[in-house]
Write a protein that holds these residues in place. Structure first.
Motif, PDB file in Angstrom:
ATOM      1  N   VAL A   1      47.928  84.586  26.547  1.00 24.57           N
ATOM      2  CA  VAL A   1      47.293  85.782  27.101  1.00 24.57           C
ATOM      3  C   VAL A   1      47.209  86.873  26.043  1.00 24.57           C
ATOM      4  O   VAL A   1      46.240  87.650  25.993  1.00 24.57           O
ATOM      5  CB  VAL A   1      48.063  86.274  28.339  1.00 24.57           C
ATOM      6  CG1 VAL A   1      47.630  87.677  28.740  1.00 24.57           C
ATOM      7  CG2 VAL A   1      47.868  85.310  29.502  1.00 24.57           C
ATOM      8  N   LEU A   2      48.212  86.952  25.162  1.00 21.28           N
ATOM      9  CA  LEU A   2      48.262  88.015  24.158  1.00 21.28           C
ATOM     10  C   LEU A   2      47.264  87.804  23.021  1.00 21.28           C
ATOM     11  O   LEU A   2      46.843  88.768  22.379  1.00 21.28           O
ATOM     12  CB  LEU A   2      49.674  88.118  23.576  1.00 21.28           C
ATOM     13  CG  LEU A   2      50.810  88.446  24.541  1.00 21.28           C
ATOM     14  CD1 LEU A   2      52.128  88.546  23.784  1.00 21.28           C
ATOM     15  CD2 LEU A   2      50.543  89.731  25.304  1.00 21.28           C
ATOM     16  N   ILE A   3      46.911  86.579  22.755  1.00 21.48           N
ATOM     17  CA  ILE A   3      46.060  86.283  21.599  1.00 21.48           C
ATOM     18  C   ILE A   3      44.739  87.050  21.622  1.00 21.48           C
ATOM     19  O   ILE A   3      44.327  87.601  20.581  1.00 21.48           O
ATOM     20  CB  ILE A   3      45.832  84.763  21.497  1.00 21.48           C
ATOM     21  CG1 ILE A   3      47.139  84.083  21.081  1.00 21.48           C
ATOM     22  CG2 ILE A   3      44.719  84.432  20.502  1.00 21.48           C
ATOM     23  CD1 ILE A   3      47.068  82.568  21.041  1.00 21.48           C
ATOM     24  N   PRO A   4      44.017  87.151  22.746  1.00 24.19           N
ATOM     25  CA  PRO A   4      42.758  87.912  22.729  1.00 24.19           C
ATOM     26  C   PRO A   4      42.933  89.387  22.379  1.00 24.19           C
ATOM     27  O   PRO A   4      41.960  90.047  22.001  1.00 24.19           O
ATOM     28  CB  PRO A   4      42.222  87.740  24.165  1.00 24.19           C
ATOM     29  CG  PRO A   4      42.851  86.486  24.662  1.00 24.19           C
ATOM     30  CD  PRO A   4      44.209  86.463  24.042  1.00 24.19           C
ATOM     31  N   PHE A   5      44.149  89.907  22.492  1.00 24.07           N
ATOM     32  CA  PHE A   5      44.411  91.312  22.166  1.00 24.07           C
ATOM     33  C   PHE A   5      44.930  91.477  20.740  1.00 24.07           C
ATOM     34  O   PHE A   5      45.344  92.576  20.360  1.00 24.07           O
ATOM     35  CB  PHE A   5      45.424  91.897  23.142  1.00 24.07           C
ATOM     36  CG  PHE A   5      44.995  91.878  24.583  1.00 24.07           C
ATOM     37  CD1 PHE A   5      44.237  92.915  25.114  1.00 24.07           C
ATOM     38  CD2 PHE A   5      45.328  90.819  25.417  1.00 24.07           C
ATOM     39  CE1 PHE A   5      43.837  92.916  26.433  1.00 24.07           C
ATOM     40  CE2 PHE A   5      44.937  90.800  26.743  1.00 24.07           C
ATOM     41  CZ  PHE A   5      44.179  91.853  27.253  1.00 24.07           C
TER      42      PHE A   5
ATOM     43  N   GLN B   1      49.382  81.916   9.961  1.00 25.02           N
ATOM     44  CA  GLN B   1      48.605  82.580   8.925  1.00 25.02           C
ATOM     45  C   GLN B   1      48.518  84.089   9.116  1.00 25.02           C
ATOM     46  O   GLN B   1      48.299  84.827   8.156  1.00 25.02           O
ATOM     47  CB  GLN B   1      47.181  81.983   8.885  1.00 25.02           C
ATOM     48  CG  GLN B   1      47.150  80.504   8.536  1.00 25.02           C
ATOM     49  CD  GLN B   1      47.827  80.221   7.195  1.00 25.02           C
ATOM     50  OE1 GLN B   1      47.678  80.977   6.230  1.00 25.02           O
ATOM     51  NE2 GLN B   1      48.590  79.132   7.143  1.00 25.02           N
ATOM     52  N   PHE B   2      48.728  84.554  10.341  1.00 20.91           N
ATOM     53  CA  PHE B   2      48.620  86.002  10.567  1.00 20.91           C
ATOM     54  C   PHE B   2      49.772  86.777   9.928  1.00 20.91           C
ATOM     55  O   PHE B   2      49.754  88.011   9.887  1.00 20.91           O
ATOM     56  CB  PHE B   2      48.526  86.295  12.065  1.00 20.91           C
ATOM     57  CG  PHE B   2      49.828  86.206  12.811  1.00 20.91           C
ATOM     58  CD1 PHE B   2      50.565  87.350  13.077  1.00 20.91           C
ATOM     59  CD2 PHE B   2      50.319  84.983  13.246  1.00 20.91           C
ATOM     60  CE1 PHE B   2      51.755  87.282  13.772  1.00 20.91           C
ATOM     61  CE2 PHE B   2      51.511  84.903  13.940  1.00 20.91           C
ATOM     62  CZ  PHE B   2      52.238  86.059  14.211  1.00 20.91           C
ATOM     63  N   LEU B   3      50.789  86.062   9.406  1.00 18.62           N
ATOM     64  CA  LEU B   3      51.880  86.744   8.706  1.00 18.62           C
ATOM     65  C   LEU B   3      51.372  87.497   7.483  1.00 18.62           C
ATOM     66  O   LEU B   3      52.050  88.410   6.996  1.00 18.62           O
ATOM     67  CB  LEU B   3      52.949  85.741   8.284  1.00 18.62           C
ATOM     68  CG  LEU B   3      53.721  85.011   9.398  1.00 18.62           C
ATOM     69  CD1 LEU B   3      54.780  84.124   8.793  1.00 18.62           C
ATOM     70  CD2 LEU B   3      54.345  85.992  10.373  1.00 18.62           C
ATOM     71  N   SER B   4      50.223  87.112   6.986  1.00 26.17           N
ATOM     72  CA  SER B   4      49.662  87.796   5.821  1.00 26.17           C
ATOM     73  C   SER B   4      48.711  88.908   6.235  1.00 26.17           C
ATOM     74  O   SER B   4      47.773  89.231   5.503  1.00 26.17           O
ATOM     75  CB  SER B   4      48.930  86.789   4.928  1.00 26.17           C
ATOM     76  OG  SER B   4      47.896  86.134   5.645  1.00 26.17           O
TER      77      SER B   4
ATOM     78  N   LEU C   1      55.717  79.118  19.716  1.00 29.83           N
ATOM     79  CA  LEU C   1      55.135  79.804  18.558  1.00 29.83           C
ATOM     80  C   LEU C   1      53.903  79.084  18.031  1.00 29.83           C
ATOM     81  O   LEU C   1      53.049  79.697  17.379  1.00 29.83           O
ATOM     82  CB  LEU C   1      56.173  79.944  17.449  1.00 29.83           C
ATOM     83  CG  LEU C   1      57.307  80.940  17.683  1.00 29.83           C
ATOM     84  CD1 LEU C   1      58.320  80.867  16.556  1.00 29.83           C
ATOM     85  CD2 LEU C   1      56.758  82.362  17.805  1.00 29.83           C
ATOM     86  N   GLU C   2      53.806  77.800  18.314  1.00 26.95           N
ATOM     87  CA  GLU C   2      52.642  77.037  17.876  1.00 26.95           C
ATOM     88  C   GLU C   2      51.344  77.637  18.413  1.00 26.95           C
ATOM     89  O   GLU C   2      50.279  77.505  17.795  1.00 26.95           O
ATOM     90  CB  GLU C   2      52.778  75.582  18.338  1.00 26.95           C
ATOM     91  CG  GLU C   2      51.727  74.642  17.809  1.00 26.95           C
ATOM     92  CD  GLU C   2      51.907  74.360  16.327  1.00 26.95           C
ATOM     93  OE1 GLU C   2      50.881  74.261  15.623  1.00 26.95           O
ATOM     94  OE2 GLU C   2      53.060  74.257  15.891  1.00 26.95           O
ATOM     95  N   CYS C   3      51.443  78.354  19.552  1.00 29.82           N
ATOM     96  CA  CYS C   3      50.248  78.983  20.134  1.00 29.82           C
ATOM     97  C   CYS C   3      49.639  80.011  19.193  1.00 29.82           C
ATOM     98  O   CYS C   3      48.435  80.301  19.272  1.00 29.82           O
ATOM     99  CB  CYS C   3      50.595  79.650  21.459  1.00 29.82           C
ATOM    100  SG  CYS C   3      51.224  78.543  22.736  1.00 29.82           S
ATOM    101  N   LEU C   4      50.463  80.600  18.309  1.00 30.15           N
ATOM    102  CA  LEU C   4      49.977  81.661  17.432  1.00 30.15           C
ATOM    103  C   LEU C   4      49.328  81.126  16.158  1.00 30.15           C
ATOM    104  O   LEU C   4      48.870  81.916  15.326  1.00 30.15           O
ATOM    105  CB  LEU C   4      51.138  82.591  17.063  1.00 30.15           C
ATOM    106  CG  LEU C   4      51.870  83.262  18.236  1.00 30.15           C
ATOM    107  CD1 LEU C   4      53.015  84.117  17.712  1.00 30.15           C
ATOM    108  CD2 LEU C   4      50.913  84.100  19.059  1.00 30.15           C
ATOM    109  N   SER C   5      49.283  79.814  16.000  1.00 28.94           N
ATOM    110  CA  SER C   5      48.696  79.239  14.789  1.00 28.94           C
ATOM    111  C   SER C   5      47.207  79.504  14.689  1.00 28.94           C
ATOM    112  O   SER C   5      46.630  79.433  13.597  1.00 28.94           O
ATOM    113  CB  SER C   5      48.957  77.728  14.751  1.00 28.94           C
ATOM    114  OG  SER C   5      50.336  77.453  14.732  1.00 28.94           O
ATOM    115  N   SER C   6      46.566  79.807  15.811  1.00 27.20           N
ATOM    116  CA  SER C   6      45.115  80.023  15.797  1.00 27.20           C
ATOM    117  C   SER C   6      44.729  81.417  15.301  1.00 27.20           C
ATOM    118  O   SER C   6      43.546  81.694  15.107  1.00 27.20           O
ATOM    119  CB  SER C   6      44.545  79.813  17.203  1.00 27.20           C
ATOM    120  OG  SER C   6      45.134  80.750  18.117  1.00 27.20           O
ATOM    121  N   ILE C   7      45.728  82.299  15.082  1.00 23.81           N
ATOM    122  CA  ILE C   7      45.432  83.672  14.664  1.00 23.81           C
ATOM    123  C   ILE C   7      45.430  83.743  13.142  1.00 23.81           C
ATOM    124  O   ILE C   7      46.364  83.265  12.489  1.00 23.81           O
ATOM    125  CB  ILE C   7      46.468  84.650  15.235  1.00 23.81           C
ATOM    126  CG1 ILE C   7      46.588  84.492  16.759  1.00 23.81           C
ATOM    127  CG2 ILE C   7      46.096  86.087  14.889  1.00 23.81           C
ATOM    128  CD1 ILE C   7      47.665  85.352  17.367  1.00 23.81           C
TER     129      ILE C   7
END
Length: 549
Positions: free
Chosen positions: A197-201, A251-254, A217-223
């Motif tokens: 749910v958070l990803i679109p924001f 990847q969003f860590l960068s 956390l794997e869900c955040l790999s698309s960001i």
């Protein structure tokens, strides 16, 4: 009749039992009072009717008055712009808001319909959110669990949609790896469901803190880093989970503006994370039982030249002797170190031999007991501006602790020393000799002294320290806080009362001892010998300490 009435009155309130020939006479005495009681009951009933009518009229008038006063009530006349600021001021200051009807912002919408409408229209009320994964019965079916997860995710989505285009601060505390998961193609936990749910924001993320399993956390790999243009603070904590799963590629860590980064949990190669280390201003690695190797810590620090605050949990000593150049961190102001292994920081190859901290103001060193640690010169040699020091004293032997205190720069203003319980180690580090090293000449700027869990400093030595510091030409000491894990030996209250009256804040607390089994309700134990009685006679104290303001 009169004579009979007087005779009956003399027997009232006694245990007298009327004779049969007296019963008619007594009954005749009650005819007139009973008749009067009925008349009074009738009058009371009429009065009640009149009171009910007045109460009804009063309620009608009050309702009329209240309705009209509402039209001119000050709260109703506050402009929406000002009321909006009041609503925002109701939010918690030190943390994100929670989804609870007893706390703002949700509470504000339960007052009246106009407040609800207004609160839902203020994006700033809904731009901070803390979410905790719901606890479910372990016997719940997979269908029930996912239904509950979906409800929480939908509630989080509704909340964030009210935030308009405001930057978001979100903290999510998820549970451990879901052992009930059967369908890997859909979220098997509330954490995974809410993360999706958070990803679109993500384009509005500013401050994000996530505690989740690696699967979630794997869900955040698309960001990607382009998806988080506003992200400045990021905290990721890996929740304990079975197995040895690998960290997902995040990847969003960068992100281009991440300046504050915190990571908790095992990670094989922290320096390899795609973080823009050179732009970080604060960094935290480790905690919650997790740590980073000494070599990895030095490597990461070498990548962060702009670092201002740092917290590290270190668990091992250097594998190879130090032969390189000393790393200088000129902007570092605050450093917190948790030493989870012997010699991790202080030996010749440890962290303190590898870094120079010329601008350090605040240093915290906590760790396990090791009476063999030395290297006080490495601890403070590169920190000439240090203002506050906090550490576990039982990490050092007595001589090393004295060396550390002797090496303190004259700029030191606050010292906090936490001792042990006197049972773990044969030698207690904090004693009168150590305290005597803190003098007006060695610590001319000292303002606060905090000592906790101490049993070897005497009351007399503490008194002498306080008097000496306050007797300096320009006394700076304003707070002394000491917690003894022993009973009071000498009452120094009278000697320091004049200093308390002069503005020095003194808080001294003692822990009382209790003889096991010596209870007046239980009696004395069988092993209560003369030796125990002698011990009791020497342990006669009446209070656990006294605080002096």
């Amino acid at each position: 009749m009169s004579s009979g009435r007087q005779d009956s009155r003399s027997k009232l309130g006694t245990n007298y039992l009327a004779r049969d020939d007296e019963v008619p006479q007594i009954r005749s005495l009650l005819v007139e009072p009973m008749s009067r009681v009925q008349e009074i009951d009738t009058e009371i009933a009429e009065l009640y009717k009149a009171i009910d009518a007045l109460l009804s009229e009063q309620a009608t008038l009050r309702s009329y008055i209240w309705a009209h006063r509402t039209l001119i009530a000050p709260i109703q006349r506050i402009p929406p712009e000002i009321l909006s600021e009041i609503f925002v001021a109701c939010l918690p200051k030190e943390r994100n808001c929670v989804m609870s009807s007893v706390e703002a912002p949700m509470l504000l919408g339960r007052v009246c319909s106009s407040w609800r409408t207004l609160s839902l229209s203020i994006p700033r009320l809904w731009c901070r959110l803390h979410i905790v994964e719901p606890e479910l019965n372990s016997a719940s079916t997979q269908f029930v669990r996912k239904q509950k997860y979906a409800q929480w995710a939908e509630a989080a989505k509704d909340w964030l949609e009210r935030s308009g285009q405001s930057p978001l601060s979100i903290s999510l505390t998820g549970d451990d790896e879901d052992r009930h998961a059967t369908d890997v193609t859909t979220p098997s936990s509330a954490t995974a469901a809410i993360l999706q749910v958070l990803i679109p924001f993500a384009y509005r993320w500013q401050n994000i803190s996530v505690r989740a399993s690696l699967t979630a956390l794997e869900c955040l790999s698309s960001i990607s880093e382009q998806d988080v243009p506003m992200l400045t603070r990021l905290h990721i904590q890996r929740a304990p989970s079975p197995g040895s799963a690998q960290w997902p590629a995040l990847q969003f860590l960068s992100g281009p503006h991440i300046a504050h980064f915190s990571l908790s949990g095992e990670h094989g190669n922290i320096p390899s994370l795609p973080v823009r280390w050179s732009q970080l201003r604060s960094l935290s690695i480790g905690s919650h039982g997790r740590s980073v190797t000494n070599e990895a810590a030095v490597k990461v620090l070498s990548l962060c030249p702009r670092l201002e605050a740092c917290e590290l949990t270190i668990s091992n000593r250097m594998r190879h002797p130090f032969t390189g150049t000393v790393l200088e961190l000129p902007h570092l102001r605050s450093l917190t170190l948790h030493d989870r292994g012997f010699y991790s920081l202080y030996n010749a190859d440890g962290l303190f031999s590898r870094v120079s901290l010329p601008g350090l103001l605040h240093l915290v060193v906590l760790g396990y007991y090791d009476l063999k640690i030395n290297g006080a010169d490495l601890l403070l040699a590169t920190s000439p501006c240090l203002q506050s020091l906090e550490m576990n004293t039982d990490m050092f032997n007595k001589q090393t602790l004295i060396e550390i205190l002797n090496a303190l720069p004259p700029t030191i203003q606050r010292i906090k020393l936490a001792g042990g319980d006197g049972l773990e180690e044969p030698e207690c580090t904090m004693d009168d000799d150590v305290l005597a090293k803190l003098t007006p000449s060695t610590c001319p700027s000292l303002q606060e002294l905090h000592i906790t869990d101490c049993d070897s400093i005497s009351d007399q030595a503490l008194l002498e320290f306080i008097v000496a510091m306050r007797s300096a030409d320009s006394p700076t000491l304003r707070l002394v806080e000491v917690h003894f894990i022993r009973p009071k030996q000498v009452d120094i209250h009278e000697q320091i009362q004049f200093l308390s009256d002069a503005g020095l804040r003194i808080e001294i607390n003692y822990e009382d001892y209790e003889l096991p089994g010596a209870s007046p309700w239980k009696g004395l134990p069988d092993e209560y010998t003369a030796e125990t009685a002698e011990l009791a006679s020497r342990m006669r104290w009446t209070s656990a300490g006294r605080s002096h303001e």
